[in-house]
Write a protein that holds these residues in place. Structure first.
Motif, mmCIF file in Angstrom:
data_model
loop_
_atom_site.group_PDB
_atom_site.id
_atom_site.type_symbol
_atom_site.label_atom_id
_atom_site.label_comp_id
_atom_site.label_asym_id
_atom_site.label_seq_id
_atom_site.Cartn_x
_atom_site.Cartn_y
_atom_site.Cartn_z
ATOM 1 N N TYR A 1 -52.620 -26.731 76.130
ATOM 2 C CA TYR A 1 -53.975 -27.080 75.708
ATOM 3 C C TYR A 1 -54.658 -28.005 76.715
ATOM 4 N N LYS A 2 -53.937 -28.958 77.234
ATOM 5 C CA LYS A 2 -54.504 -29.946 78.157
ATOM 6 C C LYS A 2 -54.981 -29.301 79.459
ATOM 7 N N ASN A 3 -54.310 -28.266 79.897
ATOM 8 C CA ASN A 3 -54.608 -27.614 81.170
ATOM 9 C C ASN A 3 -55.330 -26.281 80.990
ATOM 10 N N GLU A 4 -56.159 -26.203 79.983
ATOM 11 C CA GLU A 4 -56.865 -24.958 79.672
ATOM 12 C C GLU A 4 -57.677 -24.449 80.866
ATOM 13 N N ASP A 5 -58.397 -25.328 81.544
ATOM 14 C CA ASP A 5 -59.213 -24.903 82.687
ATOM 15 C C ASP A 5 -58.353 -24.354 83.820
ATOM 16 N N SER B 1 -58.344 -20.434 85.266
ATOM 17 C CA SER B 1 -58.526 -20.092 86.682
ATOM 18 C C SER B 1 -57.403 -19.181 87.185
ATOM 19 N N GLN B 2 -56.269 -19.164 86.486
ATOM 20 C CA GLN B 2 -55.146 -18.288 86.836
ATOM 21 C C GLN B 2 -55.117 -17.038 85.954
ATOM 22 N N HIS B 3 -56.204 -16.836 85.192
ATOM 23 C CA HIS B 3 -56.356 -15.684 84.307
ATOM 24 C C HIS B 3 -55.290 -15.661 83.213
ATOM 25 N N VAL B 4 -55.005 -16.834 82.685
ATOM 26 C CA VAL B 4 -54.052 -16.992 81.584
ATOM 27 C C VAL B 4 -54.767 -17.757 80.475
ATOM 28 N N SER B 5 -54.725 -17.233 79.266
ATOM 29 C CA SER B 5 -55.344 -17.941 78.148
ATOM 30 C C SER B 5 -54.357 -18.947 77.569
ATOM 31 N N VAL B 6 -54.871 -19.876 76.785
ATOM 32 C CA VAL B 6 -54.015 -20.862 76.133
ATOM 33 C C VAL B 6 -53.047 -20.168 75.190
ATOM 34 N N LEU C 1 -43.009 -23.075 81.372
ATOM 35 C CA LEU C 1 -44.421 -22.914 81.770
ATOM 36 C C LEU C 1 -44.506 -22.677 83.285
ATOM 37 N N PRO C 2 -44.189 -21.484 83.722
ATOM 38 C CA PRO C 2 -44.157 -21.231 85.169
ATOM 39 C C PRO C 2 -45.533 -20.967 85.768
ATOM 40 N N TYR C 3 -46.499 -21.826 85.461
ATOM 41 C CA TYR C 3 -47.844 -21.683 85.997
ATOM 42 C C TYR C 3 -48.083 -22.778 87.017
ATOM 43 N N LYS C 4 -48.853 -22.475 88.047
ATOM 44 C CA LYS C 4 -49.149 -23.462 89.079
ATOM 45 C C LYS C 4 -50.128 -24.503 88.551
ATOM 46 N N TYR C 5 -49.945 -25.711 89.004
ATOM 47 C CA TYR C 5 -50.858 -26.837 88.771
ATOM 48 C C TYR C 5 -50.967 -27.266 87.321
#
Length: 124
Positions: free
Chosen positions: A60-64, A68-73, A117-121
């Motif tokens: 939730y905190k990193n929604e933006d 930007s990585q085309h991943v929804s919450v 959570l293998p997403y960047k940033y």
């Protein structure tokens, strides 16, 4: 028909309450998981639950960032829930029953969030 619309309203309300009340409030102002843990040693069972809740919060905190990585919450939460058991086995399989220091807590926290959570940033 009224039942259908009522059900949709309840689902939307439940999601909103979870997103805006429970998830964000629990960890407001938290920059790392060590901000949540007041005393040491940390019981591993409590730590696992804290990490699961904290990982939800990171989605939730990193929604933006996720957008930007085309991943929804909701995709982030779904991925987290799917990988939870696998990552707990991988990260905590040789962990002690109690974590004695902040360094240990940060290390296990980093490993768990990177696994689930293998997403960047993703910050947290």
């Amino acid at each position: 028909m009224k039942l259908f619309f009522g059900s949709i309203i309840i689902v939307i309300a439940g999601f909103s309450v979870n997103k805006y009340v429970f998830s964000n409030k629990a960890y407001d102002g938290v920059t790392t998981v060590t901000d949540i843990i007041p005393t040491y040693p940390v019981d591993m069972f409590d730590f696992k639950k804290t990490m699961q809740d904290y990982a939800h919060h990171l989605c939730y905190k990193n929604e933006d960032t996720l957008i930007s990585q085309h991943v929804s919450v909701s995709e982030c939460i779904s991925k987290l829930d799917d990988k939870k058991t696998e990552c707990e086995k991988k990260v905590f399989r040789l962990a002690p029953l109690n974590l004695e220091s902040e360094v240990e807590v940060l290390d296990y926290s980093r490993q768990y969030t990177q696994c689930t959570l293998p997403y960047k940033y993703i910050l947290g």
